[in-house]
Design a protein around this motif. Sequence first.
Motif, short mmCIF file in Angstrom:
data_model
loop_
_atom_site.label_atom_id
_atom_site.label_comp_id
_atom_site.label_asym_id
_atom_site.label_seq_id
_atom_site.Cartn_x
_atom_site.Cartn_y
_atom_site.Cartn_z
N SER A 111 4.48 10.98 1.90
CA SER A 111 3.38 10.08 2.22
C SER A 111 3.76 8.60 2.23
CB SER A 111 2.23 10.28 1.23
OG SER A 111 2.58 9.79 -0.06
N VAL A 112 4.96 8.26 1.77
CA VAL A 112 5.36 6.85 1.64
C VAL A 112 5.28 6.09 2.97
CG1 VAL A 112 7.29 5.31 1.13
CG2 VAL A 112 6.74 7.18 -0.44
N PRO A 157 1.17 4.51 4.97
CA PRO A 157 0.49 3.21 4.83
C PRO A 157 1.33 2.04 5.34
CG PRO A 157 0.27 4.52 2.82
CD PRO A 157 1.27 5.23 3.69
N LEU A 158 2.65 2.12 5.13
CA LEU A 158 3.52 1.05 5.63
C LEU A 158 3.49 0.99 7.15
CD1 LEU A 158 5.70 -1.11 5.30
CD2 LEU A 158 7.39 0.73 5.13
N TYR A 214 -4.14 7.43 0.95
CA TYR A 214 -3.66 6.08 0.63
C TYR A 214 -3.85 5.12 1.80
CZ TYR A 214 -2.09 7.88 -3.75
OH TYR A 214 -2.09 8.44 -4.98
N THR A 217 0.81 -1.21 0.00
CA THR A 217 0.00 0.00 0.00
C THR A 217 0.85 1.27 0.00
OG1 THR A 217 -0.17 -0.09 2.42
CG2 THR A 217 -1.94 -1.12 1.17
N SER A 218 2.16 1.14 0.28
CA SER A 218 3.06 2.29 0.22
C SER A 218 3.70 2.46 -1.15
CB SER A 218 4.19 2.14 1.26
OG SER A 218 3.69 2.31 2.57
N THR A 270 -1.09 10.94 2.37
CA THR A 270 -0.95 9.91 3.40
C THR A 270 -2.31 9.42 3.85
OG1 THR A 270 1.13 10.89 4.19
CG2 THR A 270 -0.03 9.40 5.69
#
Length: 468
Positions: free
Chosen positions: A414-415, A418-419, A294, A88-89, A291
């Motif tokens: 934003s990476v 989700p992680l 996602y 998801t990232s 962010t």
Amino acid sequence: MMGGMVSEETRTRSAPRSTSTSTSIRSSSGTADDSQETATRAWMARLVIVGLVLTAVNLRPAITSLGALLEEVRDGLGMSGSVAGLLTSVPPLCFAVFGVMAPRLARRFGPVPVVCAGMVAIAAGLAIRPFTGSTTGFLAASALALMGIAVSNILMPVIVKRWFPDRVGSMTGLYSMALALGTAAAAAVTVPAAEVLGGSWQSGLAMWAGIAAVAVVPWLPLVRERGAAPALSGTAAAGGASAAGGASAPREASQAGEASSRAARPEPDTLRIARSRTAWALAVFFGLQATAAYITMGWMAQIFRDAGVSAGTAGLLLAVTMAMGVPLAFVIPRLATRLSHQGPIVIALGVCGLVGYAGLYFAPAGGAWAWALLMGVSNCAFPLALTMVGMRARTGAGVAKLSGFAQSTGYLISVPGPLLVGVLYQHSGGWGLPIALMSALMIPQIVTGILAGRDRTVEDEATRRSAR
């Protein structure tokens, strides 16, 4: 010398009919050529609108279709929660990495050919990824599709600014609405379509490749016309009509004023966008809203499923969240362009997000539809951010630089979100900590959005800085 003047005057008087006829012929020819050119530009402008809408429809199904079937994909490929968080990232990571290339590619090939190639990449990636049979192959094919999405994301505001400079708000709203429609459709339709197609998650994901292939078609004639001038805006057309009526002196004075104003500003090639406070505020705002978006697209359906909601209903709830962007993505940009400061809109959207997160924490199943609606309103920070990109720069080249910087930097920011949600979910065994993280990130999103919404441009900031 006097004799020459008299002789010239005599020749002029002696042939008034010939001169008049010649002028009339040239005028007639010029009018016909102008009419044909205007018709061509109008046809191309309509084609650009179709291309923008179809492209926007395809900018999110690669992500939300996966969110609806994430549990099935995890089981099919043997993914852990952390690896699913990495999956998801991938979208914001690809948008950050490949988005940087978009302005450079646009300068070399033109924005239209690059967007057309982006649609081809989306179609190819979506067709390949469900059938790779491994997590690595799935990630690689997803990256191909996301590369196409990344460059198109960056160049959509550029195309709008170039072709419709006096309709930035309405055109941004139009393609933002189409984007929201495609996002919602992918969330709602993917699970039922997978069941109809034999219960295979691979078929449910692969069908979106055909929609992307359709989006290639309207750009093909425009690729051949890449050297043509942009369509006439309403303002430009009005200016042309005024000139045809003989009002050349005011227009020349206006052009002289614009020229002197441009001379006082830095040229787009020398504009150092990274030194602009507004550009940084917009980049951080863009990154924080991305962010939230996602995390929502990747994990919200799973939150509802873990609360006891069925897979089909969870997909519909995600679709409702995305569908809120259909009407609001058209209204918000138009409203934003009428305000000198977009801060009040930023605050309203942020408050909706905070209430939605609180609902997901305390009663995820009981008030599911209300939380989905509120999260959908909050996600409309995306079309607002795109509108501010068009408003915070004066020129098309300036918008390209600002769009590339704000979106690439924003997606890079934003990476981790989700992680990190996936890691917290796996190690805490619930959604309390992930939801707390999402709520905490909403506060700086509101602050930076207020800063980005101030009435100024990056060129003006650079001019003031150079004058010190």
